[in-house]
Design a protein around this motif. Structure first.
Motif, PDB file in Angstrom:
ATOM      1  N   GLY A 167       0.294  -1.585   0.442  1.00  0.00           N
ATOM      2  CA  GLY A 167       0.058  -0.424  -0.221  1.00  0.00           C
ATOM      3  C   GLY A 167       0.898   1.515   0.124  1.00  0.00           C
ATOM      4  O   GLY A 167       0.488   2.168   0.011  1.00  0.00           O
ATOM      5  N   GLU A 212       3.144   4.047  -1.672  1.00  0.00           N
ATOM      6  CA  GLU A 212       3.382   4.601  -3.181  1.00  0.00           C
ATOM      7  C   GLU A 212       3.980   5.171  -3.297  1.00  0.00           C
ATOM      8  O   GLU A 212       4.586   6.644  -1.715  1.00  0.00           O
ATOM      9  CB  GLU A 212       2.026   5.594  -3.561  1.00  0.00           C
ATOM     10  N   TRP A 213       4.644   6.275  -4.787  1.00  0.00           N
ATOM     11  CA  TRP A 213       5.701   7.159  -4.627  1.00  0.00           C
ATOM     12  C   TRP A 213       5.399   8.209  -4.442  1.00  0.00           C
ATOM     13  O   TRP A 213       4.072   8.132  -5.211  1.00  0.00           O
ATOM     14  CB  TRP A 213       6.290   6.971  -6.224  1.00  0.00           C
ATOM     15  N   VAL A 214       5.753   9.434  -3.687  1.00  0.00           N
ATOM     16  CA  VAL A 214       5.575  10.296  -3.496  1.00  0.00           C
ATOM     17  C   VAL A 214       5.523  11.166  -4.554  1.00  0.00           C
ATOM     18  O   VAL A 214       4.371  11.618  -4.816  1.00  0.00           O
ATOM     19  CB  VAL A 214       6.148  11.250  -2.357  1.00  0.00           C
ATOM     20  N   PRO A 271      11.508   8.683  -1.656  1.00  0.00           N
ATOM     21  CA  PRO A 271      10.447   8.330  -0.360  1.00  0.00           C
ATOM     22  C   PRO A 271       9.155   8.111  -1.082  1.00  0.00           C
ATOM     23  O   PRO A 271       8.616   8.065  -2.348  1.00  0.00           O
ATOM     24  CB  PRO A 271      10.252  10.346  -0.081  1.00  0.00           C
ATOM     25  N   ILE A 327       5.135   7.053   0.188  1.00  0.00           N
ATOM     26  CA  ILE A 327       4.051   7.346   1.264  1.00  0.00           C
ATOM     27  C   ILE A 327       2.951   6.413   0.837  1.00  0.00           C
ATOM     28  O   ILE A 327       2.487   5.811   0.347  1.00  0.00           O
ATOM     29  CB  ILE A 327       3.843   8.542   0.909  1.00  0.00           C
ATOM     30  N   HIS A 328       2.471   6.187   2.567  1.00  0.00           N
ATOM     31  CA  HIS A 328       1.190   4.932   2.474  1.00  0.00           C
ATOM     32  C   HIS A 328      -0.240   5.468   1.946  1.00  0.00           C
ATOM     33  O   HIS A 328      -0.491   6.839   2.284  1.00  0.00           O
ATOM     34  CB  HIS A 328       1.245   4.843   3.812  1.00  0.00           C
ATOM     35  N   ARG A 329      -0.283   4.874   0.952  1.00  0.00           N
ATOM     36  CA  ARG A 329      -1.948   5.644   0.472  1.00  0.00           C
ATOM     37  C   ARG A 329      -2.964   6.048   1.391  1.00  0.00           C
ATOM     38  O   ARG A 329      -3.827   6.623   0.969  1.00  0.00           O
ATOM     39  CB  ARG A 329      -1.805   5.127  -0.617  1.00  0.00           C
ATOM     40  N   GLU A 330      -3.370   4.902   2.601  1.00  0.00           N
ATOM     41  CA  GLU A 330      -4.539   5.361   3.435  1.00  0.00           C
ATOM     42  C   GLU A 330      -4.072   5.796   4.180  1.00  0.00           C
ATOM     43  O   GLU A 330      -4.343   7.057   5.240  1.00  0.00           O
ATOM     44  CB  GLU A 330      -4.197   3.772   4.090  1.00  0.00           C
ATOM     45  N   ARG A 331      -2.530   5.646   4.841  1.00  0.00           N
ATOM     46  CA  ARG A 331      -2.490   6.834   6.386  1.00  0.00           C
ATOM     47  C   ARG A 331      -1.223   7.934   6.162  1.00  0.00           C
ATOM     48  O   ARG A 331      -0.893   8.393   6.764  1.00  0.00           O
ATOM     49  CB  ARG A 331      -0.765   5.342   7.132  1.00  0.00           C
ATOM     50  N   ASP A 332      -0.549   8.095   4.742  1.00  0.00           N
ATOM     51  CA  ASP A 332      -0.225   9.317   4.003  1.00  0.00           C
ATOM     52  C   ASP A 332       0.814   9.149   5.665  1.00  0.00           C
ATOM     53  O   ASP A 332       1.253  10.760   5.748  1.00  0.00           O
ATOM     54  CB  ASP A 332      -1.222   9.836   4.998  1.00  0.00           C
ATOM     55  N   MET A 364       5.055   9.447   5.028  1.00  0.00           N
ATOM     56  CA  MET A 364       6.026   8.620   5.052  1.00  0.00           C
ATOM     57  C   MET A 364       7.555   8.169   5.467  1.00  0.00           C
ATOM     58  O   MET A 364       7.547   7.452   6.418  1.00  0.00           O
ATOM     59  CB  MET A 364       7.003   9.663   3.828  1.00  0.00           C
ATOM     60  N   ASP A 411      11.456   6.204   4.218  1.00  0.00           N
ATOM     61  CA  ASP A 411      12.556   6.278   3.283  1.00  0.00           C
ATOM     62  C   ASP A 411      13.474   5.168   3.914  1.00  0.00           C
ATOM     63  O   ASP A 411      13.843   4.651   5.153  1.00  0.00           O
ATOM     64  CB  ASP A 411      13.865   7.887   3.717  1.00  0.00           C
TER      65      ASP A 411
END
Lengths: 284, 140, 333, 76
Positions: free
Chosen positions: C132, C134-136, C155, C157-162, C164, C166
Motif C-alpha cells: 500500500g 506509493e511513490w511520493v 520517498p 508514502i502510504h496511500r491510506e495513512r499518508d 512517508m 525513507d
C-alpha cells in the motif's frame, strides 16, 4: 518584531507581530473590546517576503508556530485576512485542548446550535442572521468541543463575510462595525464584521450543544434528519484535529453524535433558514 | 491473529450469543463490493488556508535567474533552447491544472512544458516540493 | 528576548529558569526548532506559571500522539517486510522511541527511516508497494540520478495513512566524501525482539553526527544535537571514537560532541579537540533563532544552505552528472 | 473502543490511533477472531457456527486482506 499586538479570542491567546505598523493598528482598532491574554498560546507573524519588500512592492509572508510550507504571500492591503488565516492555521495545526470543527455556533437559552459545512455553505451568514434575531453569537469558523465535558466553547473572532453576505449582514445589523472592504482576495471580496458586545462579553461561557445543522445554501427548502453514521463521517472530515487528538477525539465526537440530533437543511434564502431553525429548536 | 487491543467483543451488535436460537443471520462474505473497512484520514484540506493556496517558484530561490531547458533542468542563463525563468512563482491551483494538461498562465506551449518538467523533478528539500506533493493529495 | 540561546540553556539546566523568564519566547523558539516536546519533559514537575504549564502539558500530549503514530508506522513496515527475512534497522527518531531511549522522550518524529542491506533494496521496494505504499512523486523512475547516487530510495508514502517512509541502504549519500560501513552498521544492530532492530549506541551517535553535518545546511541542527547529548548521557563514549574512525566519521563525531558539550554541557572526555573557525560559524547557525521563532543571521544561514548543495554533490560528480543529462536527447516528457 | 452507529460500527484502534468504520461482515469477522491466531479455514468454520455463510473461504480471504491493510489483522 517592530509592531506587535496580543489579543484573546475565547480560550486562545494570540501574539501577532508585523513588519509594518498599519496591520497592527487595524487589528487593534477592530479587536479593541477583546481581552489581552495573560500568556499567548500561539504566535503569528506578518513578515516582509524579502527585506526590501517592506517598501518596494510590499508582499506579506504569513507564518507562525505552525505553518504550511510554500504558502503564497499576500498583498499588504489584505493584512487583516492574513492575520485571520495565520490565527486559524495555529488552531487547526496546533490545538489539542479542544476538538475543532469547521462550524459556526450560536446560543439560545443556554444551549448551542452548531452549523457545519464547507466554505460557501453559508455558515457565517446564518450565524450573523441568527445573532441579529437575538441568538448569542459564539463563532463563525470553528466550534470548539471540550472533550472532557462535551461543552461547546465560543470563539467569537471577526466574522469574515463574503460578497453578498456583507450586504445581508449590513441590512439586519445596522449598528455593526465593519473592517475594510478587501478586494480579489483568495476568497473573493471580503469584509470583516465585529461581533457585538454581548458575544465578546460572553466569550468565556461554554454551553451544551443541542442541535447540529448541515446547511446548504441555494437549494429548494428541505429538512432531512441525518443519521448518526453520516453525521460522524461528515464531522471527521469537518475537523482539523480529530485524528491528531486520537482517543480523546473519538470519545468527544461519538459523545457529540450520540447526544445531539443532526439535520441537513437546504435553504434558498436567510428567512427560510431562520424559520427552519426555529422549527427544529427544542422547547427549553 | 488479531493484533493486540483491537475491538473487544462487547458492543458488537451482531454477537452470536444474542439468543437468536431459531433464525440464524446470513453473513454476506462475498457480496461486499466497495469494501467493508474505511479508515478516517486527517482532513488536511480542511485547514484554514486551503492547500491550494501554496505556490511553486521556478527555479527555487537559490538558483533564481537560471534558465530552464526543455526537459526541466536548470541551466545557465542564455543556454540555447532553454527558457528564461517565469517572473513570479506559480499558484498551486494553476500547477494542478497544468499537471492535468492545461497551460500555466503567461507561458507558451514550449515554455509551459519545460516548467512542468522542472516541477515534476522537484526533490524533497527544494522550494515548492511540499506544495507539489500536496497537489497529488488526496491519494487513492 | 528569549530565543535559541535561552532554549539551549533551558534544556541544559531547567532548574535555572527563573519565574520571570520570557516563557512565550522560549516556547516559540522551542516549537520552531521542533524541541517543544523535549523541553516540556525537561520542565515536567518544575514550578512554572499556570498558562505555561498548560502549554507544556499540551506539548507532552502531542509528543505522545507522535510516538504512537511513529511506532505504528514501524509496525506496519515490519509486517510488510517480515516475509523477506531481511534485517530492518530503525533510524533516527523512530529508533529512539522504539528502544525507549531518553532521546526519544517528547521528541518530534517525522518520516520513518529504515536501513536495509543494499542487495535487498528491490525486494523491499516491491514488498512496500504491494502493502500500500506509493511513490511520493508520480514518476520517480526518471530520477535515475536519485536512485544511483543517493543513499536511499525515493520517498514512498502510504496511500491510506499518508505517512512517508525513507528506505536507506547506507547512512550518507554515496556522493559524500565520507563512506560509513553499512554492513558493519547492520551487523552491530541490536534487535528489539519484535523483528525490528536499532543501531548500536556508538553507531547511533555516529549516524546522528553524520546526519547533522553531512546535511550541510544544519536545518533542525539543535534538535539533532540534543539527540546526541541524550545518547552520550545515556550510553557514555567508550568505543565511540574507535567506531567513528571505522566509519571515517571521526571529525564529525568529535565536532558534534564539542558542540553538545558547549551547548548542553554533555559529559565527555576533554581531549576532543578545540573549537576551530568552522565551529564558531556552526554555533552561530545553530542558535540563529529569535524569540518570535524567526530564523536570524541570514548570511550565515545562506552560507550553510549553499554548502549543503556542494557537500551533497562533489564538483567532479556534478560536472559528470550534468554532462550525461545534456548529451542525452531530452525525451518528450 | 467501538461505537455502533446506524450504518456501521466506528472502531478506535488504540495501537495505531486510527478510527475505522466497519460494515458487515468486517466487524463480525473481527468479533469471531478475538485474539486467536486462526487459519482462514478455521475462521470460516467458526463463522459458520453462528451464521449462514453465503460464500466459500475464498471470499473470506478477500475480506481479511482489507483488515490486514487497515492494520486490524496481522498475517503470521
Amino acid at each position: 518584531m517592530r509592531h506587535a499586538l496580543s489579543l484573546r479570542i475565547g480560550p486562545f491567546g494570540f501574539r501577532i507581530g508585523s513588519d509594518w505598523r498599519a496591520p497592527i493598528e487595524t487589528l487593534a482598532d477592530l479587536y479593541a473590546d477583546y481581552p489581552r491574554p495573560e500568556l499567548p498560546d500561539y504566535t503569528v507573524r506578518l513578515e516582509a517576503l524579502r527585506p526590501w519588500r517592506r517598501w518596494i512592492r510590499p508582499a506579506m509572508a504569513v507564518s507562525g508556530d505552525y505553518m504550511l510550507p510554500d504558502a503564497a504571500p499576500l498583498p499588504l492591503a489584505q493584512a487583516l485576512l492574513a492575520a485571520e488565516m495565520g490565527m486559524n492555521l495555529q488552531l487547526a495545526l496546533g490545538a489539542r485542548r479542544f476538538l475543532l470543527l469547521h462550524a459556526s455556533a450560536v446560543e439560545r437559552d443556554g444551549r448551542a446550535l452548531l452549523m457545519s459545512g464547507e466554505s460557501g455553505a453559508g455558515k457565517s451568514t446564518l450565524a450573523t442572521l441568527l445573532a441579529a434575531r437575538g441568538w448569542r453569537f459564539m463563532g463563525d469558523e470553528f466550534a470548539l468541543i471540550e472533550p472532557e465535558t462535551g461543552l461547546a466553547w465560543p470563539l467569537p473572532r471577526l466574522i469574515s463575510l463574503k460578497n453578498d453576505g456583507v450586504s445581508a449582514a449590513a441590512r439586519v445589523w445596522p449598528g455593526a462595525r465593519f473592517g475594510p472592504l478587501l478586494h480579489d482576495t483568495p476568497k473573493g471580496t471580503i469584509r470583516h464584521l465585529v461581533p457585538d458586545a454581548t458575544a465578546i462579553a460572553a466569550m468565556d461561557e461554554p454551553v451544551q450543544p443541542a442541535v447540529l445543522l448541515f446547511p446548504r445554501f441555494g437549494a429548494a427548502a428541505a429538512v432531512r434528519a441525518v443519521p448518526p453514521g453520516e453525521a460522524f463521517v461528515r464531522l471527521t472530515q469537518a475537523s482539523t484535529n480529530y485524528v491528531a487528538l486520537g482517543e480523546a477525539g473519538f470519545a468527544a465526537l461519538t459523545a457529540l453524535i450520540r447526544g445531539v440530533p443532526a439535520y441537513a437543511v437546504d435553504y434558498p434564502d436567510g428567512e427560510t433558514a431562520i424559520a427552519q431553525v426555529e422549527a427544529l429548536w427544542p422547547e427549553p | 491473529m488479531m493484533s493486540d487491543e483491537t475491538p473487544p467483543r462487547d458492543g458488537t451488535p451482531s454477537s452470536p450469543d444474542k439468543g437468536a436460537a431459531t433464525r440464524r443471520r446470513v453473513l454476506a462474505l462475498g457480496a461486499v463490493s466497495a469494501g467493508a473497512v474505511v479508515s478516517i484520514r486527517p482532513a488536511l484540506a480542511q485547514t484554514a488556508g486551503s492547500v491550494l493556496n501554496c505556490e511553486i517558484p521556478v527555479p527555487d530561490i537559490t538558483r533564481s535567474g537560471q534558465y530552464i531547458d526543455a526537459s526541466g533542468n536548470v541551466v545557465a542563463p542564455g543556454t540555447k533552447g532553454a527558457f528564461p525563468p517565469p517572473g513570479r512563482p506559480f499558484k498551486g491551483e494553476d500547477v494542478k491544472r497544468a499537471l492535468a494538461g492545461a497551460q500555466l498562465p503567461g507561458t507558451t506551449p514550449d515554455s509551459n512544458r519545460a516548467y512542468v518538467a522542472y516541477i515534476r523533478r522537484l526533490q524533497r528539500g527544494q522550494g515548492g516540493f511540499t506544495c507539489f506533493a500536496s497537489l497529488q493529495m488526496p491519494r487513492g | 528576548m528569549a530565543g535559541a540561546v535561552t532554549l539551549a540553556r533551558a534544556l541544559r539546566d531547567p532548574t535555572a529558569l527563573r519565574l520571570d523568564t520570557d516563557w512565550t519566547g522560549l516556547i516559540t523558539a522551542a516549537r520552531a526548532e521542533q524541541l517543544v516536546g523535549s523541553l516540556a519533559w525537561r520542565l515536567h514537575g518544575l514550578p512554572v506559571p499556570e498558562p505555561v504549564a498548560i502549554l507544556l502539558a499540551e506539548a507532552r500530549d502531542g509528543a505522545e500522539a507522535a510516538r504512537r503514530t511513529a511506532l505504528w508506522e514501524a509496525e506496519m513496515a515490519r509486517r510488510a517486510l517480515a516475509p523477506l527475512g531481511l534485517p530492518v534497522v530503525l533510524l533516527k527518531g523512530t529508533a529512539y522511541v522504539a528502544a525507549g531511549l531518553a532521546a526519544g522522550q517528547g521528541r518530534h518524529i517525522g518520516d520513518l527511516d529504515v536501513l536495509v542491506p543494499r542487495d535487498g533494496l528491490d525486494a523491499v521496494e516491491q514488498a512496500l508497494i504491494a502493502a500500500g505504499w506509493e511513490w511520493v512523486k508520480p514518476d520517480p523512475y526518471d530520477d535515475a540520478y536519485y536512485r544511483r547516487w543517493m543513499h536511499e530510495l525515493p520517498p514512498l508514502i502510504h496511500r491510506e495513512r499518508d505517512r512517508m517512509i525513507d528506505v536507506h541502504h547506507t547512512i550518507l549519500p554515496l556522493t559524500a566524501r565520507r563512506r560509513p560501513d553499512p554492513d558493519a552498521l547492520i551487523a552491530a544492530a541490536r534487535p528489539l525482539g519484535n523483528g525490528l532492530a536499532v543501531l548500536s549506541p556508538s553507531d547511533m551517535i555516529c549516524h546522528a553526527a553524520a546526519h547533522l553535518f553531512a546535511d550541510g545546511d544544519l536545518a533542525g541542527g539543535l534538535r539533532n544535537l540534543w539527540d546526541i547529548h541524550c545518547l552520550v548521557e545515556e550510553f557514555g563514549v567508550d568505543g565511540l571514537e574507535a567506531r567513528a574512525r571505522h566509519h571515517g566519521l571521526g571529525d564529525p563525531v568529535r565536532r558534534a560532541c564539542r558542540h553538545a558539550r558547549a551547548l548542553f554541557g554533555t559529559a565527555m572526555p576533554q581531549g576532543w579537540g578545540k573549537d576551530d573557525a568552522l565551529d564558531r560559524l556552526i554555533r552561530r547557525r545553530l542558535l540563529a533563532r529569535d524569540g518570535w521563532g524567526r530564523p536570524t543571521r541570514p548570511v550565515t544561514r545562506f552560507a550553510f544552505y549553499v554548502r549543503s548543495h556542494a557537500l551533497r554533490m562533489p564538483p567532479a560528480m556534478l560536472v559528470r552528472h550534468l554532462w550525461i543529462k545534456a548529451r542525452r536527447r531530452p525525451a518528450s516528457s | 473502543m467501538s461505537e455502533p452507529l446506524d450504518a456501521f460500527t466506528a472502531v478506535f484502534h488504540r495501537p495505531s490511533g486510527i478510527t475505522h468504520l466497519l460494515v458487515s461482515p468486517a466487524h463480525e469477522i473481527l468479533a469471531a477472531m478475538g485474539e486467536d491466531a486462526l487459519t482462514v479455514a478455521a475462521l470460516h468454520a467458526r463463522l459458520a457456527a453462528s451464521f449462514d455463510l453465503d460464500a466459500e473461504p475464498g471470499a473470506l480471504a478477500a475480506r481479511l486482506d482489507e483488515l490486514v491493510e487497515a492494520g486490524l489483522v496481522e498475517i503470521l
